[in-house]
Design a protein around this motif. Sequence first.
Motif, PDB file in Angstrom:
ATOM      1  N   LYS A 223       0.869  -1.065   0.070  1.00 45.29           N
ATOM      2  CA  LYS A 223       0.047   0.151   0.080  1.00 45.29           C
ATOM      3  C   LYS A 223       1.048   1.486   0.023  1.00 45.29           C
ATOM      4  CE  LYS A 223      -3.502   2.319   2.653  1.00 45.29           C
ATOM      5  NZ  LYS A 223      -4.683   2.435   1.715  1.00 45.29           N
ATOM      6  N   LEU A 224       1.789   1.180   0.955  1.00 45.40           N
ATOM      7  CA  LEU A 224       2.921   2.447   0.741  1.00 45.40           C
ATOM      8  C   LEU A 224       3.644   2.629  -0.458  1.00 45.40           C
ATOM      9  CD1 LEU A 224       3.938   1.940   4.532  1.00 45.40           C
ATOM     10  CD2 LEU A 224       2.581   3.652   3.710  1.00 45.40           C
ATOM     11  N   LEU A 225       4.053   1.463  -1.000  1.00 48.50           N
ATOM     12  CA  LEU A 225       4.847   1.687  -2.348  1.00 48.50           C
ATOM     13  C   LEU A 225       3.772   1.799  -3.374  1.00 48.50           C
ATOM     14  CD1 LEU A 225       7.380   0.731  -3.253  1.00 48.50           C
ATOM     15  CD2 LEU A 225       6.697  -1.598  -3.612  1.00 48.50           C
ATOM     16  N   ASP A 226       2.507   1.706  -2.934  1.00 50.47           N
ATOM     17  CA  ASP A 226       1.593   2.225  -4.105  1.00 50.47           C
ATOM     18  C   ASP A 226       1.639   1.389  -5.486  1.00 50.47           C
ATOM     19  OD1 ASP A 226      -0.738   3.735  -4.888  1.00 50.47           O
ATOM     20  OD2 ASP A 226       0.513   5.232  -5.972  1.00 50.47           O
ATOM     21  N   ALA A 227       1.834   0.093  -5.255  1.00 49.54           N
ATOM     22  CA  ALA A 227       1.928  -0.888  -6.400  1.00 49.54           C
ATOM     23  C   ALA A 227       0.468  -0.984  -6.962  1.00 49.54           C
ATOM     24  CB  ALA A 227       2.391  -2.170  -5.968  1.00 49.54           C
ATOM     25  N   ASP A 228       0.455  -0.856  -8.585  1.00 51.92           N
ATOM     26  CA  ASP A 228      -0.890  -0.660  -9.164  1.00 51.92           C
ATOM     27  C   ASP A 228      -1.482  -2.192  -9.122  1.00 51.92           C
ATOM     28  OD1 ASP A 228      -0.816   1.993  -9.538  1.00 51.92           O
ATOM     29  OD2 ASP A 228       0.378   1.806 -11.519  1.00 51.92           O
ATOM     30  N   SER A 229      -0.367  -3.267  -9.346  1.00 51.69           N
ATOM     31  CA  SER A 229      -0.967  -4.750  -9.480  1.00 51.69           C
ATOM     32  C   SER A 229       0.052  -5.301  -8.324  1.00 51.69           C
ATOM     33  CB  SER A 229      -0.369  -5.105 -11.024  1.00 51.69           C
ATOM     34  OG  SER A 229      -0.824  -6.620 -10.919  1.00 51.69           O
ATOM     35  N   ILE A 230      -0.854  -6.302  -7.790  1.00 49.23           N
ATOM     36  CA  ILE A 230      -0.332  -6.954  -6.641  1.00 49.23           C
ATOM     37  C   ILE A 230      -0.553  -8.591  -6.809  1.00 49.23           C
ATOM     38  CG2 ILE A 230      -0.184  -7.488  -4.256  1.00 49.23           C
ATOM     39  CD1 ILE A 230      -1.281  -4.518  -3.810  1.00 49.23           C
ATOM     40  N   PRO A 231       0.786  -9.207  -7.268  1.00 50.58           N
ATOM     41  CA  PRO A 231       0.337 -10.845  -7.560  1.00 50.58           C
ATOM     42  C   PRO A 231       0.670 -11.218  -6.119  1.00 50.58           C
ATOM     43  CG  PRO A 231       2.154  -9.921  -8.755  1.00 50.58           C
ATOM     44  CD  PRO A 231       1.656  -8.787  -7.926  1.00 50.58           C
ATOM     45  N   VAL A 232      -0.331 -12.218  -5.664  1.00 43.26           N
ATOM     46  CA  VAL A 232      -0.356 -12.905  -4.479  1.00 43.26           C
ATOM     47  C   VAL A 232      -0.234 -14.377  -4.831  1.00 43.26           C
ATOM     48  CG1 VAL A 232      -1.396 -13.745  -2.319  1.00 43.26           C
ATOM     49  CG2 VAL A 232      -1.973 -11.304  -3.284  1.00 43.26           C
ATOM     50  N   ASN A 233       0.915 -14.731  -4.683  1.00 39.50           N
ATOM     51  CA  ASN A 233       1.656 -16.154  -4.821  1.00 39.50           C
ATOM     52  C   ASN A 233       1.526 -17.047  -3.448  1.00 39.50           C
ATOM     53  OD1 ASN A 233       3.121 -16.009  -7.586  1.00 39.50           O
ATOM     54  ND2 ASN A 233       3.816 -14.424  -6.541  1.00 39.50           N
ATOM     55  N   PHE A 234       1.039 -18.173  -3.711  1.00 38.18           N
ATOM     56  CA  PHE A 234       1.020 -19.096  -2.565  1.00 38.18           C
ATOM     57  C   PHE A 234       1.990 -20.047  -2.711  1.00 38.18           C
ATOM     58  CE2 PHE A 234      -3.267 -17.369  -2.754  1.00 38.18           C
ATOM     59  CZ  PHE A 234      -3.382 -16.667  -1.636  1.00 38.18           C
ATOM     60  N   LEU A 235       3.025 -20.236  -1.728  1.00 36.22           N
ATOM     61  CA  LEU A 235       4.036 -21.163  -2.035  1.00 36.22           C
ATOM     62  C   LEU A 235       3.556 -22.592  -2.622  1.00 36.22           C
ATOM     63  CD1 LEU A 235       7.113 -21.368  -1.940  1.00 36.22           C
ATOM     64  CD2 LEU A 235       6.724 -22.562   0.557  1.00 36.22           C
ATOM     65  N   HIS A 236       4.305 -22.978  -3.591  1.00 37.82           N
ATOM     66  CA  HIS A 236       4.188 -24.211  -4.157  1.00 37.82           C
ATOM     67  C   HIS A 236       5.645 -24.699  -4.084  1.00 37.82           C
ATOM     68  CE1 HIS A 236       3.354 -27.058  -7.768  1.00 37.82           C
ATOM     69  NE2 HIS A 236       3.817 -27.962  -6.630  1.00 37.82           N
ATOM     70  N   ALA A 237       5.969 -25.504  -2.869  1.00 44.25           N
ATOM     71  CA  ALA A 237       7.351 -25.652  -2.343  1.00 44.25           C
ATOM     72  C   ALA A 237       7.941 -26.843  -3.307  1.00 44.25           C
ATOM     73  CB  ALA A 237       7.684 -26.244  -0.946  1.00 44.25           C
ATOM     74  N   MET A 238       8.966 -26.467  -4.052  1.00 45.23           N
ATOM     75  CA  MET A 238       9.818 -27.268  -5.130  1.00 45.23           C
ATOM     76  C   MET A 238      11.057 -28.112  -4.484  1.00 45.23           C
ATOM     77  SD  MET A 238       8.156 -26.690  -7.772  1.00 45.23           S
ATOM     78  CE  MET A 238       9.239 -26.982  -8.965  1.00 45.23           C
ATOM     79  N   GLU A 239      11.013 -29.513  -4.913  1.00 43.57           N
ATOM     80  CA  GLU A 239      12.110 -30.267  -4.358  1.00 43.57           C
ATOM     81  C   GLU A 239      13.345 -29.482  -4.674  1.00 43.57           C
ATOM     82  OE1 GLU A 239      13.902 -34.756  -5.678  1.00 43.57           O
ATOM     83  OE2 GLU A 239      11.910 -33.904  -6.654  1.00 43.57           O
TER      84      GLU A 239
END
Length: 330
Positions: A223-239
């Motif tokens: 919010k403070l950075l004022d990002a126009d687009s915010i991707p929310v990733n959910f960890l897919h832990a890789m081997e």
Amino acid sequence: MIHFQSLAEDVLAGYTITEGEAMQILECPDDRILELLHSAYRIRKKYYGNRVKLNMIINTKSGACPENCGYCAQSRDSTNPIEKYRMMQKDTIVQGAEKAHQLHSGTYCIVASGRGPTNRELNQVTSAVKEIKEKYDLKICACLGILKPGQAEQLKEAGVDRYNHNINTSENHHDNITTSHTYQDRVATVNYAKRVGISPCSGVIVGMKETKQDVIQMATALKLLDADSIPVNFLHAMEGTLLEGTDELNPLYCLKVLCLFRFINPTKEIRISGGREVNLRSLQPLGLYPANSIFIGDYLTTAGQEGTKDHQMLEDLGFEVDYEGDQLPV
């Protein structure tokens, strides 16, 4: 007990939620999840209606990254046997844009591994971008790492609309995830893109052993950075990565996280990104009540859901594909 619908009305009137209210969103009882989703949807609908923005990634350079990010299969410390290749030729990048166009993606995301682009790599990207802009009505988002002086200006001149550089986690948790660059390095690159007139895109990866307080700090930082687009990733832990075997998430908590980001960043594009298939599972459709954007196709080193299934999901929900691409809300 917090009343989520009243809180949504307050946010629509310009109110900034407190840390305590944010924590109550993340700790929402499971039997109140529909109330929370409905409240987040009221905010989303105000700015985006029933429209969903589609984004497609092309991984133009894979592996051999000198950074030590604990979540990434392309990291120097990863032993995951991913495919590795140098920067793609211009024609291949342009062909990817044709596929994005066919899938009705409004935004084509050109991504490359590494700390940052060499001048040669940047020239290949900018040359491709110019041709894509001539052929297709696509927004272009570049994600090439930490930029050096003059590079953001080159991207802007070529026609890049948006630059992605995720903060990934909270400032307090950052050193637990990577030490080869600082949190401020990431923030500086986002601000650099903003200064030259490129729309800033920055997001997070949830599920990396952070606390709920960290998640709140991430949403607030963006919010403070004022990002126009915010991707929310959910960890897919890789081997083979530092976070291999990490499995802290469940579908209901992921929905609460998406609602939190909508409440804290009401006017911004919230994009459900990597890991949605394995973490939201059968509840994927519900994620589009707080979020208004998704990736279609594959991610960097993991497979996504078939594009036809994504389109069917949107149709079943009664949502419309936003063919305007990444136009910001009015």
